[in-house]
Design a protein around this motif. Sequence first.
Motif, PDB file in Angstrom:
ATOM      1  N   ILE A  31       0.834  -1.195   0.000  1.00  0.00           N
ATOM      2  CA  ILE A  31       0.000   0.000   0.000  1.00  0.00           C
ATOM      3  C   ILE A  31       0.867   1.242   0.000  1.00  0.00           C
ATOM      4  N   VAL A  32       0.567   2.167  -0.916  1.00  0.00           N
ATOM      5  CA  VAL A  32       1.202   3.488  -0.897  1.00  0.00           C
ATOM      6  C   VAL A  32       0.370   4.357   0.048  1.00  0.00           C
ATOM      7  N   ASP A  33       0.846   4.538   1.249  1.00  0.00           N
ATOM      8  CA  ASP A  33       0.053   5.159   2.314  1.00  0.00           C
ATOM      9  C   ASP A  33       0.267   6.671   2.323  1.00  0.00           C
ATOM     10  N   THR A  34      -0.478   7.393   1.492  1.00  0.00           N
ATOM     11  CA  THR A  34      -0.413   8.848   1.455  1.00  0.00           C
ATOM     12  C   THR A  34      -1.685   9.411   2.087  1.00  0.00           C
ATOM     13  N   PRO A  35      -1.554  10.200   3.155  1.00  0.00           N
ATOM     14  CA  PRO A  35      -2.746  10.691   3.869  1.00  0.00           C
ATOM     15  C   PRO A  35      -3.408  11.870   3.170  1.00  0.00           C
ATOM     16  N   ALA A  36      -3.886  11.650   1.963  1.00  0.00           N
ATOM     17  CA  ALA A  36      -4.526  12.732   1.211  1.00  0.00           C
ATOM     18  C   ALA A  36      -5.400  12.130   0.130  1.00  0.00           C
ATOM     19  N   GLY A  37      -6.286  12.968  -0.421  1.00  0.00           N
ATOM     20  CA  GLY A  37      -7.076  12.573  -1.579  1.00  0.00           C
ATOM     21  C   GLY A  37      -8.216  11.630  -1.265  1.00  0.00           C
ATOM     22  N   MET A  38      -8.642  10.901  -2.300  1.00  0.00           N
ATOM     23  CA  MET A  38      -9.755   9.967  -2.184  1.00  0.00           C
ATOM     24  C   MET A  38      -9.416   8.622  -2.808  1.00  0.00           C
ATOM     25  N   HIS A  39      -8.120   8.310  -2.907  1.00  0.00           N
ATOM     26  CA  HIS A  39      -7.721   7.024  -3.455  1.00  0.00           C
ATOM     27  C   HIS A  39      -6.366   6.619  -2.879  1.00  0.00           C
ATOM     28  N   VAL A  40      -6.080   5.335  -2.935  1.00  0.00           N
ATOM     29  CA  VAL A  40      -4.758   4.820  -2.576  1.00  0.00           C
ATOM     30  C   VAL A  40      -4.285   3.926  -3.715  1.00  0.00           C
ATOM     31  N   VAL A  41      -2.981   3.761  -3.788  1.00  0.00           N
ATOM     32  CA  VAL A  41      -2.379   2.857  -4.768  1.00  0.00           C
ATOM     33  C   VAL A  41      -1.961   1.591  -4.033  1.00  0.00           C
ATOM     34  N   ALA A  42      -2.308   0.457  -4.602  1.00  0.00           N
ATOM     35  CA  ALA A  42      -1.927  -0.832  -4.035  1.00  0.00           C
ATOM     36  C   ALA A  42      -1.178  -1.620  -5.104  1.00  0.00           C
ATOM     37  N   TRP A  43       0.139  -1.806  -4.900  1.00  0.00           N
ATOM     38  CA  TRP A  43       0.916  -2.610  -5.837  1.00  0.00           C
ATOM     39  C   TRP A  43       0.693  -4.082  -5.537  1.00  0.00           C
ATOM     40  N   LEU A  44       0.563  -4.887  -6.580  1.00  0.00           N
ATOM     41  CA  LEU A  44       0.247  -6.310  -6.434  1.00  0.00           C
ATOM     42  C   LEU A  44       1.527  -7.131  -6.485  1.00  0.00           C
ATOM     43  N   ASN A  45       1.813  -7.836  -5.427  1.00  0.00           N
ATOM     44  CA  ASN A  45       2.999  -8.685  -5.389  1.00  0.00           C
ATOM     45  C   ASN A  45       2.759  -9.954  -6.204  1.00  0.00           C
ATOM     46  N   GLY A  46       3.693 -10.260  -7.083  1.00  0.00           N
ATOM     47  CA  GLY A  46       3.595 -11.488  -7.875  1.00  0.00           C
ATOM     48  C   GLY A  46       2.684 -11.392  -9.073  1.00  0.00           C
ATOM     49  N   TYR A  47       2.241 -10.177  -9.419  1.00  0.00           N
ATOM     50  CA  TYR A  47       1.346  -9.995 -10.559  1.00  0.00           C
ATOM     51  C   TYR A  47       2.065  -9.220 -11.658  1.00  0.00           C
ATOM     52  N   ASP A  48       1.841  -9.655 -12.900  1.00  0.00           N
ATOM     53  CA  ASP A  48       2.227  -8.821 -14.028  1.00  0.00           C
ATOM     54  C   ASP A  48       0.963  -8.140 -14.561  1.00  0.00           C
ATOM     55  N   HIS A  49       1.105  -7.351 -15.631  1.00  0.00           N
ATOM     56  CA  HIS A  49      -0.045  -6.580 -16.113  1.00  0.00           C
ATOM     57  C   HIS A  49      -1.132  -7.481 -16.697  1.00  0.00           C
ATOM     58  N   ALA A  50      -0.732  -8.572 -17.348  1.00  0.00           N
ATOM     59  CA  ALA A  50      -1.728  -9.481 -17.925  1.00  0.00           C
ATOM     60  C   ALA A  50      -2.540 -10.152 -16.820  1.00  0.00           C
ATOM     61  N   ARG A  51      -1.849 -10.574 -15.776  1.00  0.00           N
ATOM     62  CA  ARG A  51      -2.569 -11.228 -14.682  1.00  0.00           C
ATOM     63  C   ARG A  51      -3.441 -10.227 -13.927  1.00  0.00           C
ATOM     64  N   THR A  52      -3.002  -8.968 -13.856  1.00  0.00           N
ATOM     65  CA  THR A  52      -3.824  -7.939 -13.238  1.00  0.00           C
ATOM     66  C   THR A  52      -5.112  -7.736 -14.015  1.00  0.00           C
ATOM     67  N   ASP A  53      -5.020  -7.734 -15.339  1.00  0.00           N
ATOM     68  CA  ASP A  53      -6.231  -7.609 -16.155  1.00  0.00           C
ATOM     69  C   ASP A  53      -7.172  -8.781 -15.903  1.00  0.00           C
ATOM     70  N   ALA A  54      -6.608  -9.970 -15.737  1.00  0.00           N
ATOM     71  CA  ALA A  54      -7.444 -11.143 -15.435  1.00  0.00           C
ATOM     72  C   ALA A  54      -8.104 -10.991 -14.070  1.00  0.00           C
ATOM     73  N   LEU A  55      -7.376 -10.430 -13.094  1.00  0.00           N
ATOM     74  CA  LEU A  55      -7.956 -10.182 -11.767  1.00  0.00           C
ATOM     75  C   LEU A  55      -9.099  -9.183 -11.851  1.00  0.00           C
ATOM     76  N   VAL A  56      -8.916  -8.120 -12.643  1.00  0.00           N
ATOM     77  CA  VAL A  56      -9.961  -7.103 -12.801  1.00  0.00           C
ATOM     78  C   VAL A  56     -11.220  -7.724 -13.403  1.00  0.00           C
ATOM     79  N   ALA A  57     -11.032  -8.569 -14.438  1.00  0.00           N
ATOM     80  CA  ALA A  57     -12.182  -9.218 -15.073  1.00  0.00           C
ATOM     81  C   ALA A  57     -12.887 -10.163 -14.104  1.00  0.00           C
ATOM     82  N   HIS A  58     -12.104 -10.906 -13.333  1.00  0.00           N
ATOM     83  CA  HIS A  58     -12.708 -11.832 -12.368  1.00  0.00           C
ATOM     84  C   HIS A  58     -13.451 -11.073 -11.274  1.00  0.00           C
ATOM     85  N   ALA A  59     -12.844  -9.981 -10.772  1.00  0.00           N
ATOM     86  CA  ALA A  59     -13.499  -9.191  -9.726  1.00  0.00           C
ATOM     87  C   ALA A  59     -14.807  -8.594 -10.233  1.00  0.00           C
TER      88      ALA A  59
END
Length: 482
Positions: free
Chosen positions: A397-425
């Motif tokens: 987690i990129v823990d920045t105390p501001a705004g209305m969103h956070v960034v979460a980097w996925l360990n062990g994921y590449d961009h293709a697998r991230t797209d598959a996660l988005v579709a599954h979710a």
Amino acid sequence: MFLELDGHGPRYAQLIRALKSAILEGRMAAGSRLPPTRELALQLELSRTTVLAAYEQLRAEGYIEGRVGSGSFVADLPVAPLPDPRRAEFCTPSRYVQRARMQRDIRPTRQHYDVRFNLLSTNPLINPTLVNHWSRELARAATHTALEENSSQGLHALRQQVCDYLARRRGIRASPEDVLITNGAQQAFSLTARVLLDEGDTVVMEDPDYFSAYQAFAAHGARLCLVRTDADGLVCSALPDGSPRLVCVTPSHQFPGCSVLSLSRRLELLRYAAARSCWILEDDYDGEFRYDGQPLAALRSLDGGGRVIYVGSFSKMLFTSLRLGYMVLPAALREDFITAKYLSDLCCPVIEQAALAHFMESGGFERHLRRVRKELMARRKALIEGLRRHADGRVEIVDTPAGMHVVAWLNGYDHARTDALVAHARSRGLGLYPMAHYVHTPPPRAGLLLGYGRLTTSALQEAMQLFGQCLDEMDAGVAAAS
């Protein structure tokens, strides 16, 4: 006589359109006699009054002419058959339109609109009490506002309130003469392009950046120079050696990476702009929402050389459909921006401006912000706690105390697998947004941009539990495949 009514609007208007088409397409030749009104009324199952009204209108427009004792006849018009608009060859559009067509619609708002938990970062929090407050302000403004007032620069009362607010909250000293009211931040970007840029001029932008600003400058013909960002914001040492026309930055809360432009880099950027006689556009899209103290002073507050154009918007702070924003302009550019605004749309809606000015003057605006900030803190806490509970070890987690969103980097994921996660979710009712959609250069790591503005704390807890289940199911799928 065959006439087909289109079913839109009054019957006499449909009959007029049908007869005009028959005449202009040559199906009714010049000099041919129209059916008597009683006969045509029977054929089309219309009243004779309807047919008489249609004939009278066609006669007034010159399509038909009446002959006493003989009836109505098609006028002798030099009319050629109209071409099929679907096959018509149009002239080449302007270079602006050709460039605009190349800007693909990448707005994430079109995704996941129908899922139960939509973590879109641009969805602001909706304050349920704001509806009643705003309704009262609009009613008051409609009664007390001079309806003929339409200054292109914006209502003076609102510009004064913007100045007072910025002095208290963002460290900016400005007079109402420096402020221009706009239809949101997007119009501010468009006006900046019109006033400052010619085709081929260089505009420096952060990578990643706010996609709508990028598209506005690209459609105008600017040459976009992307400069990387890191934990301290824009990397000023990577700025081009030449003299760009404009540098566009989000110093208070870089979008979407969440970093804050450090003081040393702010000063370096100001020195860079002064040395190269270029302008800086400061996009302060959500600088008000900091949860570890007062909001940071704006870059504009450090500007002693009159190089910074400050852009703010009320859409994130109040509600998206308000479409009111503002610019604080250097004195050298003030009149040119006001003229560009006048040529764009004359002015912003006056009653809405008056309502907002009184809402700010009465203290309602800052009471609303305090309530929203408190609620956003609770929602941010619920999101981060949910991530740690249900995705521990699998996200960073990129823990920045501001705004209305956070960034979460996925360990062990590449961009293709991230797209598959988005579709599954999505299939499970959860709307996720990959970081790769917000950058021009693919990031070395795969991650997600998680917005928490629109969901309640309980909904965010459920959403994070579901997110953890989706990660489990993705891991199980990989294990089964191996």
